[in-house]
Design a protein around this motif. Structure first.
Motif, PDB file in Angstrom:
ATOM      1  N   SER A   1       2.224   1.747  -3.490  1.00 33.33           N
ATOM      2  CA  SER A   1       1.233   2.235  -4.456  1.00 33.33           C
ATOM      3  C   SER A   1       0.918   3.704  -4.228  1.00 33.33           C
ATOM      4  O   SER A   1       0.777   4.475  -5.196  1.00 33.33           O
ATOM      5  CB  SER A   1      -0.045   1.393  -4.346  1.00 33.33           C
ATOM      6  N   ILE A   2       0.846   4.123  -2.955  1.00 33.11           N
ATOM      7  CA  ILE A   2       0.630   5.549  -2.661  1.00 33.11           C
ATOM      8  C   ILE A   2       1.802   6.375  -3.182  1.00 33.11           C
ATOM      9  O   ILE A   2       1.625   7.438  -3.793  1.00 33.11           O
ATOM     10  CB  ILE A   2       0.448   5.756  -1.146  1.00 33.11           C
ATOM     11  N   ALA A   3       3.020   5.875  -2.952  1.00 30.60           N
ATOM     12  CA  ALA A   3       4.204   6.581  -3.443  1.00 30.60           C
ATOM     13  C   ALA A   3       4.192   6.684  -4.964  1.00 30.60           C
ATOM     14  O   ALA A   3       4.547   7.726  -5.532  1.00 30.60           O
ATOM     15  CB  ALA A   3       5.466   5.864  -2.966  1.00 30.60           C
ATOM     16  N   ALA A   4       3.780   5.612  -5.644  1.00 33.63           N
ATOM     17  CA  ALA A   4       3.751   5.630  -7.109  1.00 33.63           C
ATOM     18  C   ALA A   4       2.785   6.679  -7.632  1.00 33.63           C
ATOM     19  O   ALA A   4       3.068   7.345  -8.639  1.00 33.63           O
ATOM     20  CB  ALA A   4       3.369   4.238  -7.625  1.00 33.63           C
ATOM     21  N   VAL A   5       1.647   6.849  -6.953  1.00 27.69           N
ATOM     22  CA  VAL A   5       0.673   7.855  -7.381  1.00 27.69           C
ATOM     23  C   VAL A   5       1.285   9.245  -7.297  1.00 27.69           C
ATOM     24  O   VAL A   5       1.195  10.050  -8.245  1.00 27.69           O
ATOM     25  CB  VAL A   5      -0.600   7.772  -6.524  1.00 27.69           C
ATOM     26  N   TRP A   6       1.926   9.555  -6.164  1.00 27.03           N
ATOM     27  CA  TRP A   6       2.516  10.895  -5.997  1.00 27.03           C
ATOM     28  C   TRP A   6       3.659  11.138  -6.981  1.00 27.03           C
ATOM     29  O   TRP A   6       3.763  12.208  -7.594  1.00 27.03           O
ATOM     30  CB  TRP A   6       3.012  11.081  -4.569  1.00 27.03           C
ATOM     31  N   ILE A   7       4.542  10.142  -7.131  1.00 29.32           N
ATOM     32  CA  ILE A   7       5.705  10.322  -7.999  1.00 29.32           C
ATOM     33  C   ILE A   7       5.280  10.451  -9.458  1.00 29.32           C
ATOM     34  O   ILE A   7       5.782  11.310 -10.194  1.00 29.32           O
ATOM     35  CB  ILE A   7       6.691   9.150  -7.806  1.00 29.32           C
ATOM     36  N   TRP A   8       4.332   9.619  -9.882  1.00 28.41           N
ATOM     37  CA  TRP A   8       3.880   9.706 -11.274  1.00 28.41           C
ATOM     38  C   TRP A   8       3.157  11.030 -11.525  1.00 28.41           C
ATOM     39  O   TRP A   8       3.305  11.632 -12.595  1.00 28.41           O
ATOM     40  CB  TRP A   8       2.982   8.530 -11.603  1.00 28.41           C
ATOM     41  N   THR A   9       2.380  11.472 -10.543  1.00 34.45           N
ATOM     42  CA  THR A   9       1.706  12.764 -10.681  1.00 34.45           C
ATOM     43  C   THR A   9       2.729  13.890 -10.845  1.00 34.45           C
ATOM     44  O   THR A   9       2.542  14.810 -11.656  1.00 34.45           O
ATOM     45  CB  THR A   9       0.818  13.047  -9.464  1.00 34.45           C
TER      46      THR A   9
ATOM     47  N   GLY B   1       9.616  11.512  13.415  1.00 32.62           N
ATOM     48  CA  GLY B   1       8.491  11.153  14.276  1.00 32.62           C
ATOM     49  C   GLY B   1       7.572  10.144  13.634  1.00 32.62           C
ATOM     50  O   GLY B   1       7.929   9.489  12.646  1.00 32.62           O
ATOM     51  N   PRO B   2       6.372   9.981  14.156  1.00 36.29           N
ATOM     52  CA  PRO B   2       5.427   8.987  13.620  1.00 36.29           C
ATOM     53  C   PRO B   2       5.105   9.237  12.152  1.00 36.29           C
ATOM     54  O   PRO B   2       4.946  10.369  11.713  1.00 36.29           O
ATOM     55  CB  PRO B   2       4.181   9.172  14.503  1.00 36.29           C
ATOM     56  N   ARG B   3       4.987   8.148  11.395  1.00 38.84           N
ATOM     57  CA  ARG B   3       4.670   8.225   9.976  1.00 38.84           C
ATOM     58  C   ARG B   3       3.250   8.734   9.736  1.00 38.84           C
ATOM     59  O   ARG B   3       2.914   9.159   8.625  1.00 38.84           O
ATOM     60  CB  ARG B   3       4.860   6.862   9.327  1.00 38.84           C
ATOM     61  N   ALA B   4       2.414   8.694  10.782  1.00 41.38           N
ATOM     62  CA  ALA B   4       1.038   9.186  10.642  1.00 41.38           C
ATOM     63  C   ALA B   4       1.002  10.644  10.209  1.00 41.38           C
ATOM     64  O   ALA B   4       0.043  11.077   9.551  1.00 41.38           O
ATOM     65  CB  ALA B   4       0.287   9.004  11.964  1.00 41.38           C
ATOM     66  N   ARG B   5       2.023  11.415  10.553  1.00 41.91           N
ATOM     67  CA  ARG B   5       2.063  12.822  10.137  1.00 41.91           C
ATOM     68  C   ARG B   5       2.095  12.936   8.618  1.00 41.91           C
ATOM     69  O   ARG B   5       1.456  13.820   8.037  1.00 41.91           O
ATOM     70  CB  ARG B   5       3.295  13.496  10.740  1.00 41.91           C
ATOM     71  N   LEU B   6       2.848  12.061   7.965  1.00 45.49           N
ATOM     72  CA  LEU B   6       2.942  12.086   6.509  1.00 45.49           C
ATOM     73  C   LEU B   6       1.592  11.775   5.883  1.00 45.49           C
ATOM     74  O   LEU B   6       1.146  12.477   4.966  1.00 45.49           O
ATOM     75  CB  LEU B   6       3.982  11.075   6.035  1.00 45.49           C
ATOM     76  N   TRP B   7       0.934  10.724   6.374  1.00 45.91           N
ATOM     77  CA  TRP B   7      -0.373  10.354   5.809  1.00 45.91           C
ATOM     78  C   TRP B   7      -1.395  11.458   6.052  1.00 45.91           C
ATOM     79  O   TRP B   7      -2.226  11.740   5.176  1.00 45.91           O
ATOM     80  CB  TRP B   7      -0.854   9.036   6.408  1.00 45.91           C
TER      81      TRP B   7
ATOM     82  N   VAL C   1       8.516  10.204  -2.335  1.00 47.54           N
ATOM     83  CA  VAL C   1       9.782   9.689  -1.800  1.00 47.54           C
ATOM     84  C   VAL C   1       9.642   9.366  -0.312  1.00 47.54           C
ATOM     85  O   VAL C   1      10.090   8.317   0.158  1.00 47.54           O
ATOM     86  CB  VAL C   1      10.911  10.702  -2.045  1.00 47.54           C
ATOM     87  N   LEU C   2       8.995  10.254   0.453  1.00 49.78           N
ATOM     88  CA  LEU C   2       8.830  10.008   1.884  1.00 49.78           C
ATOM     89  C   LEU C   2       7.910   8.825   2.150  1.00 49.78           C
ATOM     90  O   LEU C   2       8.059   8.142   3.173  1.00 49.78           O
ATOM     91  CB  LEU C   2       8.280  11.257   2.574  1.00 49.78           C
ATOM     92  N   SER C   3       6.984   8.563   1.248  1.00 51.61           N
ATOM     93  CA  SER C   3       6.124   7.392   1.422  1.00 51.61           C
ATOM     94  C   SER C   3       6.925   6.105   1.333  1.00 51.61           C
ATOM     95  O   SER C   3       6.575   5.100   1.965  1.00 51.61           O
ATOM     96  CB  SER C   3       5.015   7.391   0.367  1.00 51.61           C
ATOM     97  N   LEU C   4       8.007   6.119   0.566  1.00 47.74           N
ATOM     98  CA  LEU C   4       8.859   4.936   0.441  1.00 47.74           C
ATOM     99  C   LEU C   4       9.882   4.843   1.555  1.00 47.74           C
ATOM    100  O   LEU C   4      10.196   3.740   2.029  1.00 47.74           O
ATOM    101  CB  LEU C   4       9.582   4.962  -0.914  1.00 47.74           C
ATOM    102  N   ALA C   5      10.430   5.962   1.973  1.00 48.09           N
ATOM    103  CA  ALA C   5      11.504   5.967   2.984  1.00 48.09           C
ATOM    104  C   ALA C   5      11.266   7.111   3.956  1.00 48.09           C
ATOM    105  O   ALA C   5      11.722   8.231   3.721  1.00 48.09           O
ATOM    106  CB  ALA C   5      12.864   6.105   2.309  1.00 48.09           C
ATOM    107  N   TRP C   6      10.532   6.822   5.023  1.00 44.93           N
ATOM    108  CA  TRP C   6      10.218   7.837   6.029  1.00 44.93           C
ATOM    109  C   TRP C   6      11.298   7.826   7.111  1.00 44.93           C
ATOM    110  O   TRP C   6      11.468   6.826   7.814  1.00 44.93           O
ATOM    111  CB  TRP C   6       8.853   7.559   6.651  1.00 44.93           C
TER     112      TRP C   6
ATOM    113  N   LEU D   1       0.827  -1.202   0.000  1.00 49.14           N
ATOM    114  CA  LEU D   1       0.000   0.000   0.000  1.00 49.14           C
ATOM    115  C   LEU D   1       0.863   1.255   0.000  1.00 49.14           C
ATOM    116  O   LEU D   1       0.588   2.213  -0.731  1.00 49.14           O
ATOM    117  CB  LEU D   1      -0.926  -0.021   1.218  1.00 49.14           C
ATOM    118  N   ARG D   2       1.928   1.259   0.804  1.00 46.18           N
ATOM    119  CA  ARG D   2       2.840   2.402   0.805  1.00 46.18           C
ATOM    120  C   ARG D   2       3.454   2.621  -0.575  1.00 46.18           C
ATOM    121  O   ARG D   2       3.575   3.750  -1.050  1.00 46.18           O
ATOM    122  CB  ARG D   2       3.954   2.188   1.842  1.00 46.18           C
TER     123      ARG D   2
END
Length: 245
Positions: A119-127, A180-186, A170-175, A116-117
């Motif tokens: 696929s989310i990263a792929a959406v942002w990077i491709w966009t 701090g918690p990855r929840a901030r990114l999401w 990029v941060l979705s792939l390597a946080w 899932l991470r």
């Protein structure tokens, strides 16, 4: 003044009742989680060692040269000392009851969350790639003008938004755990998607009627990000496997 006293502590190998190979161990775990036996594909050791070197470069990776050496050496020991410590013989893993409710969901999330991470990263990077170079620049600037962006700021907003999308990918792939918690990114990604959706709905409402659903697809995207906040919001490993002695 105080003096340090060194007391030798005996080491006790916490072992099970029966030795088994890693293949057998994984097969039993799948059975306990309610899954099928599964398929196992042999991998050449040269490829394993190369993958290990590459994996060791990733932050938080559990695979490195020491871990591979431990797997090659094996981990078998007599159980008599462990039995004397716990007061009973250890339970054989193959005799564990099948508990898909307890073990199945964590086992599935262990590989679904990285997928899932990614696929989310792929959406942002491709966009970001599409916005910065593949989509016609004049058309992008025209869309920005239609949502109310000043013409002079059009290029800055276009490439700034593309750069932000790239950073999110990029941060979705390597946080980095130091952030701090990855929840901030999401959560930040949800905020940006909601802002984009609200702005486009206000100035370009016809996009809701587009046959490809460029706005309606934001709804499952937000739902997936909420799921990541719930199950993958920490800075370390999201799911810890259940174990019984």
């Amino acid at each position: 003044a105080s003096a340090a006293v060194s007391v030798a502590s005996p080491r006790v190998a916490a072992v099970g009742k029966e030795p088994m190979t890693l293949k057998e161990y994984l097969a039993v775990l799948r059975h306990i989680a309610g899954g099928s036996y599964g398929w196992f594909v042999p991998v050449p050791m040269a490829l394993v060692r190369l993958t290990t070197r590459l994996s060791a470069l990733l932050p938080g990776s559990l695979m490195n040269a020491d871990a591979l050496a431990m797997l090659e050496r094996g981990n078998v020991a007599p159980s008599d000392r462990f039995e004397s410590v716990v007061g009973r013989a250890p339970r054989a893993l193959s005799q564990m009851p099948v508990e898909p409710e307890r073990f199945g969901a964590p086992a599935r999330l262990m590989w679904l969350l990285p997928l899932l991470r990614a696929s989310i990263a792929a959406v942002w990077i491709w966009t970001a790639i599409v916005s910065a170079g593949l989509y016609p620049r004049a058309s992008s600037l025209e869309l920005l003008a239609r949502v109310g962006a000043p013409a002079a700021l059009g290029p800055l907003l276009l490439y700034g938004a593309a750069f932000l999308d790239l950073v999110f990918g990029v941060l979705s792939l390597a946080w980095p755990s130091r952030l701090g918690p990855r929840a901030r990114l999401w959560a930040l990604q949800i905020v940006l998607i909601v802002l984009y959706t609200a702005l486009i709905s206000w100035r370009l409402p016809e996009f809701w009627l587009h046959p490809y659903g460029p706005l309606s697809k934001n709804l499952p995207m937000i739902a997936l990000l909420v799921m990541l906040i719930q199950f993958d919001g920490g800075s370390g490993r999201a799911i810890q496997p259940c174990t019984n002695a």
